[in-house]
Design an enzyme around this catalytic site. Structure first.
Site, mmCIF file in Angstrom:
data_model
loop_
_atom_site.group_PDB
_atom_site.id
_atom_site.type_symbol
_atom_site.label_atom_id
_atom_site.label_comp_id
_atom_site.label_asym_id
_atom_site.label_seq_id
_atom_site.Cartn_x
_atom_site.Cartn_y
_atom_site.Cartn_z
ATOM 1 N N ARG A 73 33.648 42.176 56.625
ATOM 2 C CA ARG A 73 34.569 42.027 55.267
ATOM 3 C C ARG A 73 33.443 43.590 54.098
ATOM 4 N NH1 ARG A 73 35.255 38.457 50.772
ATOM 5 N NH2 ARG A 73 35.883 40.163 49.451
ATOM 6 N N GLN A 105 36.465 42.475 38.768
ATOM 7 C CA GLN A 105 36.526 41.509 38.833
ATOM 8 C C GLN A 105 36.281 42.075 40.748
ATOM 9 O OE1 GLN A 105 40.230 38.556 38.150
ATOM 10 N NE2 GLN A 105 40.530 40.738 38.481
ATOM 11 N N ASN A 106 36.372 43.507 41.343
ATOM 12 C CA ASN A 106 35.730 43.057 42.787
ATOM 13 C C ASN A 106 34.716 43.451 43.154
ATOM 14 O OD1 ASN A 106 38.967 43.956 42.804
ATOM 15 N ND2 ASN A 106 38.718 45.773 42.385
ATOM 16 N N ASP A 108 33.458 44.847 46.277
ATOM 17 C CA ASP A 108 33.930 46.070 46.985
ATOM 18 C C ASP A 108 33.120 47.235 46.330
ATOM 19 O OD1 ASP A 108 35.366 47.943 45.373
ATOM 20 O OD2 ASP A 108 37.123 46.512 46.061
ATOM 21 N N HIS A 123 32.359 39.392 39.774
ATOM 22 C CA HIS A 123 32.497 38.499 40.808
ATOM 23 C C HIS A 123 31.486 38.879 41.789
ATOM 24 C CE1 HIS A 123 36.214 37.183 39.935
ATOM 25 N NE2 HIS A 123 35.363 36.852 39.178
ATOM 26 N N CYS A 135 14.906 29.944 44.996
ATOM 27 C CA CYS A 135 14.022 30.026 45.445
ATOM 28 C C CYS A 135 12.597 29.336 44.935
ATOM 29 C CB CYS A 135 13.088 31.265 46.105
ATOM 30 S SG CYS A 135 12.052 31.910 46.959
ATOM 31 N N CYS A 157 15.057 31.829 55.225
ATOM 32 C CA CYS A 157 13.321 32.155 54.572
ATOM 33 C C CYS A 157 12.751 31.025 56.080
ATOM 34 C CB CYS A 157 13.359 31.290 53.451
ATOM 35 S SG CYS A 157 11.258 31.193 53.353
ATOM 36 N N CYS A 160 10.771 28.170 54.272
ATOM 37 C CA CYS A 160 11.448 26.895 53.963
ATOM 38 C C CYS A 160 12.657 26.219 54.013
ATOM 39 C CB CYS A 160 11.386 27.156 52.439
ATOM 40 S SG CYS A 160 12.370 27.616 51.275
HETATM 41 N N1 APR Z 1 48.110 48.956 42.749
HETATM 42 C C1 APR Z 1 48.189 48.529 41.088
HETATM 43 N N2 APR Z 1 48.208 47.256 42.217
HETATM 44 C C2 APR Z 1 48.697 47.028 43.102
HETATM 45 C C3 APR Z 1 48.851 47.670 44.074
HETATM 46 C C4 APR Z 1 48.286 48.622 43.653
HETATM 47 N N3 APR Z 1 48.396 49.781 44.841
HETATM 48 N N4 APR Z 1 48.579 46.285 45.099
HETATM 49 C C5 APR Z 1 48.516 45.461 44.901
HETATM 50 N N5 APR Z 1 48.309 44.847 43.583
HETATM 51 C C6 APR Z 1 48.251 44.104 42.890
HETATM 52 C C7 APR Z 1 49.002 42.889 43.472
HETATM 53 O O1 APR Z 1 50.871 43.193 43.129
HETATM 54 C C8 APR Z 1 48.616 41.865 42.473
HETATM 55 O O2 APR Z 1 49.232 42.063 41.636
HETATM 56 O O3 APR Z 1 47.322 43.480 42.691
HETATM 57 C C9 APR Z 1 47.075 42.002 41.962
HETATM 58 C C10 APR Z 1 45.930 41.721 43.725
HETATM 59 O O4 APR Z 1 46.106 40.263 42.982
HETATM 60 P P1 APR Z 1 45.604 39.044 43.700
HETATM 61 O O5 APR Z 1 44.805 39.813 45.537
HETATM 62 O O6 APR Z 1 44.886 38.539 43.121
HETATM 63 O O7 APR Z 1 43.667 39.806 43.152
HETATM 64 P P2 APR Z 1 42.743 39.680 42.212
HETATM 65 O O8 APR Z 1 43.680 39.928 40.470
HETATM 66 O O9 APR Z 1 41.699 40.786 41.913
HETATM 67 O O10 APR Z 1 42.234 38.353 42.347
HETATM 68 C C11 APR Z 1 40.708 38.043 41.765
HETATM 69 O O11 APR Z 1 40.457 36.450 43.222
HETATM 70 O O12 APR Z 1 40.211 35.397 45.206
HETATM 71 C C12 APR Z 1 39.813 35.719 43.949
HETATM 72 O O13 APR Z 1 37.267 36.663 43.426
HETATM 73 C C13 APR Z 1 38.412 36.966 43.673
HETATM 74 O O14 APR Z 1 37.881 38.944 42.289
HETATM 75 C C14 APR Z 1 38.905 38.266 42.734
HETATM 76 C C15 APR Z 1 40.119 37.061 42.125
#
Ligand code: APR
Length: 251
Positions: A73, A105-106, A108, A123, A135, A157, A160
């Site tokens: 990733r 929540q991203n 990236d 997150h 540590c 590490c 340890c």
């Molecule tokens: N623009 C806007 N929304 C979109 C697009 C787009 N181009 N493409 C997809 N989506 C929407 C989908 O319809 C869905 O509702 O984005 C949402 C993504 O949802 P998830 O995949 O569940 O992501 P998220 O809500 O960020 O997940 C929360 O779950 O696994 C964990 O830690 C991970 O931070 C993440 C958390």
């Protein structure tokens, strides 16, 4: 209402808002080429089990497998760029200092790369590492610790044997206290919340939308598909973030 009419209505609502909070999720990065988690065919959790890859227990049982998945990733993130949705938010912040807080929540880093400031990354970050166990010497892993590992192996590490792990929040873990506190403050004081690209299925992040609503904020959901937060929304903008955010925030 057509999408363009809903964008105009939402834009008016945002123009009246002294403070705006944004709660973003994986969908805002979808148009950059980063896979989401819960989309039916393309989401990571459509084909992989979070309990095998995104928990502390999974890492303790299979550190190599989990490390490899995160390494993949990380490598694919190096190939992607922020999109027009990330940029529209960052540019709005620059035009209106102090008016918009990004809560994401991203992991990236694309909001930050687009130029957003003060991003509350609930997150964690895919780019950062930390120790698996506290540590004893109270120091974080250094580039040296990571460089010393055999290529492709999860670093440990030299003193340890503590493992290095990605500094993201796994299922069952607490969110960074300070970021969550600031996000709760932003949610409870905002006049409008933009909920962009999240399924709204993961708490406590999704709870911020409920908190904002309960405090009287207007909610605008930007998502091409239904989400669990739709019931809270004053307006739903049914489209992709890169398409919707630029005209929405163009003031
Ligand atoms: N623009 C806007 N929304 C979109 C697009 C787009 N181009 N493409 C997809 N989506 C929407 C989908 O319809 C869905 O509702 O984005 C949402 C993504 O949802 P998830 O995949 O569940 O992501 P998220 O809500 O960020 O997940 C929360 O779950 O696994 C964990 O830690 C991970 O931070 C993440 C958390």
């Amino acid at each position: 209402m057509s999408l363009s009419a809903s964008i105009l209505a939402a834009r008016q609502l945002l123009q009246e808002a002294a403070h705006i909070a944004v709660l973003s999720g994986a969908g805002i990065s979808a148009e950059s080429g980063v896979p989401t988690f819960r989309d039916a065919q393309t989401g990571l959790w459509a084909h992989l089990r979070p309990e095998d890859l995104a928990t502390e227990d999974a890492f303790r049982r299979h550190p190599q497998r989990v490390w490899d998945w995160y390494a993949e990733r990380r490598a694919s993130l190096a190939e992607v760029q922020p999109n027009a949705g990330h940029r529209a938010l960052a540019e709005f912040q620059h035009r209106h200092p102090g008016r918009l807080t990004v809560i994401t929540q991203n992991v990236d880093g694309l909001h930050q790369r687009a130029g957003s400031t003060g991003v509350l990354a609930l997150h964690g970050s895919l780019a950062a590492d930390r120790w698996l166990d506290p540590c004893p010497a109270g120091r974080g892993p250094t580039a040296c610790d990571v460089a010393r590992a055999d290529p492709g192996r999860p670093p440990r590490c030299a003193q340890c044997g503590n493992w290095v792990r990605p500094a993201v929040v796994w299922f069952g873990e607490l969110l960074p206290e300070d970021q969550l506190r600031q996000a709760e403050q932003a949610a409870s004081r905002c006049d409008a919340m933009l909920v962009v690209g999240t399924a709204g299925a993961v708490y406590p992040a999704a709870g911020l939308a409920h908190q904002a609503r309960a405090a009287g904020a207007r909610l605008i959901v930007v998502n091409p598909h239904p989400s669990e937060l739709d019931g809270l929304a004053q307006l739903r903008l049914v489209g992709g973030a890169a398409q919707v955010l630029p005209p929405l925030l163009d003031f």
